[in-house]
Design a protein around this motif. Structure first.
Motif, PDB file in Angstrom:
ATOM      1  N   ARG A   1       0.749  -0.825  -0.292  1.00  0.00           N
ATOM      2  CA  ARG A   1      -0.217  -0.455   0.027  1.00  0.00           C
ATOM      3  C   ARG A   1       1.214   1.627   0.204  1.00  0.00           C
ATOM      4  O   ARG A   1       1.897   0.774   0.782  1.00  0.00           O
ATOM      5  N   ARG A   2       0.489   2.234  -0.741  1.00  0.00           N
ATOM      6  CA  ARG A   2       0.692   3.837  -0.117  1.00  0.00           C
ATOM      7  C   ARG A   2       1.600   4.005   1.363  1.00  0.00           C
ATOM      8  O   ARG A   2       0.143   4.030   1.654  1.00  0.00           O
ATOM      9  N   ILE A   3       2.659   4.603   0.957  1.00  0.00           N
ATOM     10  CA  ILE A   3       2.623   5.420   2.183  1.00  0.00           C
ATOM     11  C   ILE A   3       2.329   6.127   2.419  1.00  0.00           C
ATOM     12  O   ILE A   3       2.829   7.060   1.683  1.00  0.00           O
ATOM     13  N   ARG A   4       1.608   6.801   3.274  1.00  0.00           N
ATOM     14  CA  ARG A   4       0.831   8.265   3.519  1.00  0.00           C
ATOM     15  C   ARG A   4       1.917   9.592   3.585  1.00  0.00           C
ATOM     16  O   ARG A   4       1.318  10.374   3.231  1.00  0.00           O
ATOM     17  N   ALA A   5       2.471   9.332   5.294  1.00  0.00           N
ATOM     18  CA  ALA A   5       3.667  10.089   4.857  1.00  0.00           C
ATOM     19  C   ALA A   5       4.478   8.984   6.342  1.00  0.00           C
ATOM     20  O   ALA A   5       4.217   8.105   6.434  1.00  0.00           O
ATOM     21  N   ILE A   6       5.851   9.711   6.063  1.00  0.00           N
ATOM     22  CA  ILE A   6       7.120   8.977   6.375  1.00  0.00           C
ATOM     23  C   ILE A   6       8.010   9.901   7.474  1.00  0.00           C
ATOM     24  O   ILE A   6       8.406  10.933   6.250  1.00  0.00           O
ATOM     25  N   SER A   7       8.582   9.924   7.679  1.00  0.00           N
ATOM     26  CA  SER A   7       9.644  10.364   8.230  1.00  0.00           C
ATOM     27  C   SER A   7      11.185  10.275   7.171  1.00  0.00           C
ATOM     28  O   SER A   7      10.820   9.289   6.697  1.00  0.00           O
ATOM     29  N   TYR A   8      12.103  11.721   7.658  1.00  0.00           N
ATOM     30  CA  TYR A   8      13.550  11.838   6.441  1.00  0.00           C
ATOM     31  C   TYR A   8      13.976  10.510   7.079  1.00  0.00           C
ATOM     32  O   TYR A   8      14.729  10.001   6.172  1.00  0.00           O
ATOM     33  N   GLU A   9      13.899  10.354   8.375  1.00  0.00           N
ATOM     34  CA  GLU A   9      15.093   8.825   9.011  1.00  0.00           C
ATOM     35  C   GLU A   9      14.048   7.863   8.151  1.00  0.00           C
ATOM     36  O   GLU A   9      15.658   7.288   7.977  1.00  0.00           O
ATOM     37  N   GLU A  10      13.196   7.620   7.991  1.00  0.00           N
ATOM     38  CA  GLU A  10      12.413   6.038   7.357  1.00  0.00           C
ATOM     39  C   GLU A  10      13.233   5.818   6.210  1.00  0.00           C
ATOM     40  O   GLU A  10      13.371   5.377   5.612  1.00  0.00           O
ATOM     41  N   THR A  11      12.487   6.836   5.560  1.00  0.00           N
ATOM     42  CA  THR A  11      13.206   7.663   4.463  1.00  0.00           C
ATOM     43  C   THR A  11      14.849   6.908   3.382  1.00  0.00           C
ATOM     44  O   THR A  11      14.764   6.735   2.098  1.00  0.00           O
ATOM     45  N   LEU A  12      15.442   7.485   4.207  1.00  0.00           N
ATOM     46  CA  LEU A  12      16.913   7.613   4.410  1.00  0.00           C
ATOM     47  C   LEU A  12      17.185   5.567   4.493  1.00  0.00           C
ATOM     48  O   LEU A  12      17.701   5.444   3.384  1.00  0.00           O
ATOM     49  N   GLU A  13      16.398   4.984   5.542  1.00  0.00           N
ATOM     50  CA  GLU A  13      16.916   3.543   5.977  1.00  0.00           C
ATOM     51  C   GLU A  13      15.976   2.970   4.620  1.00  0.00           C
ATOM     52  O   GLU A  13      16.989   2.228   3.744  1.00  0.00           O
ATOM     53  N   MET A  14      15.411   3.585   4.003  1.00  0.00           N
ATOM     54  CA  MET A  14      14.278   2.466   2.921  1.00  0.00           C
ATOM     55  C   MET A  14      15.516   2.859   1.417  1.00  0.00           C
ATOM     56  O   MET A  14      15.656   1.817   0.091  1.00  0.00           O
ATOM     57  N   ALA A  15      16.066   3.701   1.049  1.00  0.00           N
ATOM     58  CA  ALA A  15      16.813   4.292   0.522  1.00  0.00           C
ATOM     59  C   ALA A  15      18.099   3.507  -0.496  1.00  0.00           C
ATOM     60  O   ALA A  15      18.210   3.231  -0.533  1.00  0.00           O
ATOM     61  N   ALA A  16      18.384   3.765   1.504  1.00  0.00           N
ATOM     62  CA  ALA A  16      19.770   3.085   1.661  1.00  0.00           C
ATOM     63  C   ALA A  16      19.884   1.584   1.788  1.00  0.00           C
ATOM     64  O   ALA A  16      20.751   0.714   1.563  1.00  0.00           O
ATOM     65  N   ASN A  17      18.573   1.108   1.815  1.00  0.00           N
ATOM     66  CA  ASN A  17      18.056  -0.110   1.035  1.00  0.00           C
ATOM     67  C   ASN A  17      17.935  -0.977   0.616  1.00  0.00           C
ATOM     68  O   ASN A  17      16.945  -1.877   0.140  1.00  0.00           O
ATOM     69  N   GLY A  18      17.376  -0.281  -0.402  1.00  0.00           N
ATOM     70  CA  GLY A  18      17.368  -1.215  -2.026  1.00  0.00           C
ATOM     71  C   GLY A  18      15.269  -0.591  -2.305  1.00  0.00           C
ATOM     72  O   GLY A  18      15.996  -0.437  -3.427  1.00  0.00           O
ATOM     73  N   ALA A  19      14.872   0.587  -1.467  1.00  0.00           N
ATOM     74  CA  ALA A  19      13.618   1.032  -2.294  1.00  0.00           C
ATOM     75  C   ALA A  19      14.487   1.931  -3.038  1.00  0.00           C
ATOM     76  O   ALA A  19      15.267   2.881  -3.068  1.00  0.00           O
ATOM     77  N   LYS A  20      13.607   1.767  -4.974  1.00  0.00           N
ATOM     78  CA  LYS A  20      14.256   3.018  -5.326  1.00  0.00           C
ATOM     79  C   LYS A  20      13.359   4.498  -6.305  1.00  0.00           C
ATOM     80  O   LYS A  20      13.969   5.010  -6.444  1.00  0.00           O
ATOM     81  N   ILE A  21      12.834   4.284  -5.322  1.00  0.00           N
ATOM     82  CA  ILE A  21      11.393   5.394  -5.516  1.00  0.00           C
ATOM     83  C   ILE A  21      12.327   7.507  -5.297  1.00  0.00           C
ATOM     84  O   ILE A  21      12.434   7.728  -5.504  1.00  0.00           O
ATOM     85  N   LEU A  22      13.581   7.648  -3.907  1.00  0.00           N
ATOM     86  CA  LEU A  22      13.300   8.720  -3.933  1.00  0.00           C
ATOM     87  C   LEU A  22      15.395   8.152  -3.646  1.00  0.00           C
ATOM     88  O   LEU A  22      15.772   7.258  -2.643  1.00  0.00           O
ATOM     89  N   HIS A  23      16.515   9.092  -3.764  1.00  0.00           N
ATOM     90  CA  HIS A  23      17.780   9.113  -3.490  1.00  0.00           C
ATOM     91  C   HIS A  23      18.199   9.342  -2.081  1.00  0.00           C
ATOM     92  O   HIS A  23      17.718  10.182  -1.698  1.00  0.00           O
TER      93      HIS A  23
END
Lengths: 427, 427
Positions: A187-209
């Motif tokens: 499902r789409r995440i409606r809101a998320i913190s910078y820190e979690e997004t950083l972890e997502m990006a650093a661990n393979g999520a492609k959406i934001l660098h």
């Protein structure tokens, strides 16, 4: 501030569609600054041309070449907006005041001086800026920012111009709880913190660098990731203490607090094991130094406890597959000095991570994660954790199964948990 | 200083060939600055894209778009040179210090500040510069120079850098005594003065643009027009008093002096006749003023002597065919004020000119020219002359015949006269 990627401006039809959105935003009373990427695969076509004339094109000239791509898309977009009766002016990275260091191909933004953009905005024009590029402070040469550069440009300009929000337009509806191609219930995440997004990006999520999110966090610039093909709200990436407020705006004030925000996966890593390292102080350091000197970033690292009488140990680590050959060569040169037995190389590893600020205050998350993987028949090879993330390596063939098992175990597909709420991160 | 046109850098193979020539020049001990055009028809492709998003693209954005073309060719050329072991650096018009006014699409160079180029040369690099473009002194926006812009860039930079020569590379061997497609006996001119070249360019010869030659004459910058497909010497365009010296260098010191240097023709003009203009002072002026206000440059103009009792006269003039409709509209609005009878429009006219500094001191040239045309059955409609040129309009279908007749009459195909030698022009 809006940013459109290559797929959003792939051809004349797409450019006209994007122009319509921009004019609508302007008519709604906003000052609009737009950052664009090159059209579709035009960058790849330019790289092909470069390779036709030179096997190893000089980095300065490659940057000069590639920046032609955004120049074309931004001028066309400005024309399409003009055709709708709204003045638009395009600016190169250099003209926009994107000042970088002189590392061609992977330059870092060191200053933003958007005076010309501010003047154009003050005169009522929509401003279009070429993403991915800047000008070196020392050499005055044109630079490119490397991967994620257009997103980073958008956030940097948004911060310099004190924009309310940086909208990153893409071809999906936002950031998802997992890759929907693997887990259809994602499902789409409606809101998320910078820190979690950083972890997502650093661990393979492609959406934001990574760089883009880091820049946004440092400047507290809210990012709205959304689709250029629909009008739907996407995912808000904001300061941790703003997540709840954004959810309230969507009428979700009473939603249940989620522990895990998403599951990320990564198939781009390889694993190297140094077998039979003498268990003496300094040996592991020598190995890591050799990798560091070769400019290789290692990710997870595990050292087995030395149990036998021989006092030998094994050191395993993961690294980008692209660096595998370089790392093996660097380590092989170290064999006599360190006196290890042999090197093993495995490029069939995958990494699966669960990310969520909620795990800070919740015991038992690791147990739930590992039980779910075990129940799905997935064997864990290496483990690493941060305050808000748990990552494991598994066999590459088990990645999909592991993602689905974790997604299910933390109830991410049920609809009750669509975002993560937690207190301030303290940063 | 070398300049290569679009056909010389049409694809990777051509670019590599050109790179080889440049490296050879550098190895021969020269500081080399190269001005390039966009690859092949890439400019047309960009214009097509522009028209897809906007029927009338804003001029500022069209300039931004089109300058991407040279950016691509110059970076690729620099890479190809680098691949041969010679450092090369590419510069945009703006980086090269080509300062213009702010007339997008037809900007004029008002200053050249090539400091960055000089530094790169001093550091031993080959310098590649994008032709056809500059930066506005007032708005700092990117401009294009319009037709002939790349040649003009080359001459302007050559002058600013005090180069020995500006080599203009093209797909033919130089300037010919006539268009070889019309007159197979046409021969390469070995050396010719700026003034004659100006007359050639102004009267239909396509090889060098008027602006470029004017710039060269003003700065006394020798141009060597030559083929990028061969090593042969081409045509030297130099100050009148240097023509003899250049011929001597080719070992032709004892060659016979030519009277006529070449025959030019032009099929791009139309003729308008204003019939029945009252023969009063000011009427012709009113007509010319109307055309001037419409920004139409007229070329030849003839007014018949008023012989009849009605005191009416006819005024005929030629102008670019592209401006025909605009001119007819502007004149029609003048009908009541001036009181002329009617307008005639003829777009099947051609112009044939003989050009040669030698005609200054030679009586009878006009007679020889007209006799040759008469013998070939070509009827003359209008005549205009300068100190070193005689032009006539003929029926468009007679252009080829007229060119061949003039070429023959002045012995241009015989081999004894291959260039023009004469004294200083006094300018």
């Amino acid at each position: 501030m809006q940013k459109y990627g290559g797929s959003s401006v792939a051809d004349a039809t797409s450019i006209k569609r994007v122009a319509g959105r921009i004019v609508a935003a302007k008519k709604a009373g906003h000052d609009v600054v737009v950052v664009v990427s090159a059209m579709g695969d035009s960058t790849d076509e330019l790289i092909d041309l470069a390779n036709e004339v030179s096997p190893i094109p000089p980095a300065r000239e490659l940057d000069m070449l590639l920046t032609a791509g955004e120049r074309i898309s931004m001028a066309l977009l400005a024309m399409a907006i003009g055709n709708l009766g709204q003045e638009a002016r395009s600016f190169t990275g250099s003209q926009a005041g994107v000042i970088t260091d002189d590392s061609h191909g992977r330059a870092k933004i060191i200053d933003v001086t958007p005076g010309r953009l501010q003047n154009a905005l003050d005169e009522g024009a929509v401003v279009i800026v070429a993403g991915f590029q800047g000008v070196s402070q020392t050499t005055k040469d044109i630079t490119t920012l490397g991967r994620g550069g257009s997103d980073t440009t958008a956030v940097a300009l948004a911060a310099a111009l004190k924009a309310d929000v940086c909208e990153i337009y893409t071809d999906v509806d936002g950031i998802f709880t997992a890759d929907p191609r693997i887990e259809p219930k994602a499902r789409r995440i409606r809101a998320i913190s910078y820190e979690e997004t950083l972890e997502m990006a650093a661990n393979g999520a492609k959406i934001l660098h990574l760089r883009c999110v880091e820049y946004a966090r440092r400047n507290d610039m809210p990012i709205h990731v959304r689709s250029s093909f629909s009008e739907k709200t996407g995912t808000w990436v904001v300061a941790a203490d703003q997540v709840a407020r954004h959810l309230e705006q969507e009428g979700d004030s009473d939603m249940e607090q989620a522990i895990i925000s998403g599951v990320a996966h990564d198939r781009s890593e390889a694993k190297i094991t140094v077998v039979g390292v003498p268990d003496r102080p300094g040996e592991a350091a020598a190995i890591l130094r050799a990798l560091g000197d070769a400019e290789i970033n290692i990710d997870m690292i595990v050292q087995n406890v030395s149990a036998s009488a021989t006092a030998l140990t094994d050191i395993s680590f993961t690294l980008p597959r692209a660096d595998g050959q370089t790392a093996m060569t660097a380590l092989a040169r170290l064999k006599d000095q360190v006196g290890f037995e042999r090197l093993l190389y495995d490029d069939s590893v995958g990494k699966v991570s669960i990310i969520g600020a909620g795990m800070r205050s919740q015991p038992g998350i690791t147990a739930t994660f590992f039980e779910a993987l075990a129940a799905a028949g997935v064997n864990i090879a290496m483990i690493s954790t941060s305050e808000i993330r748990i990552s494991v390596t598994v066999s590459e063939t088990h990645v999909d199964t592991a993602v689905r098992a974790a997604h299910e175990a933390f109830g991410l597909g049920t609809g009750e948990v669509e975002a993560v709420v937690y207190g301030g991160s303290g940063r």
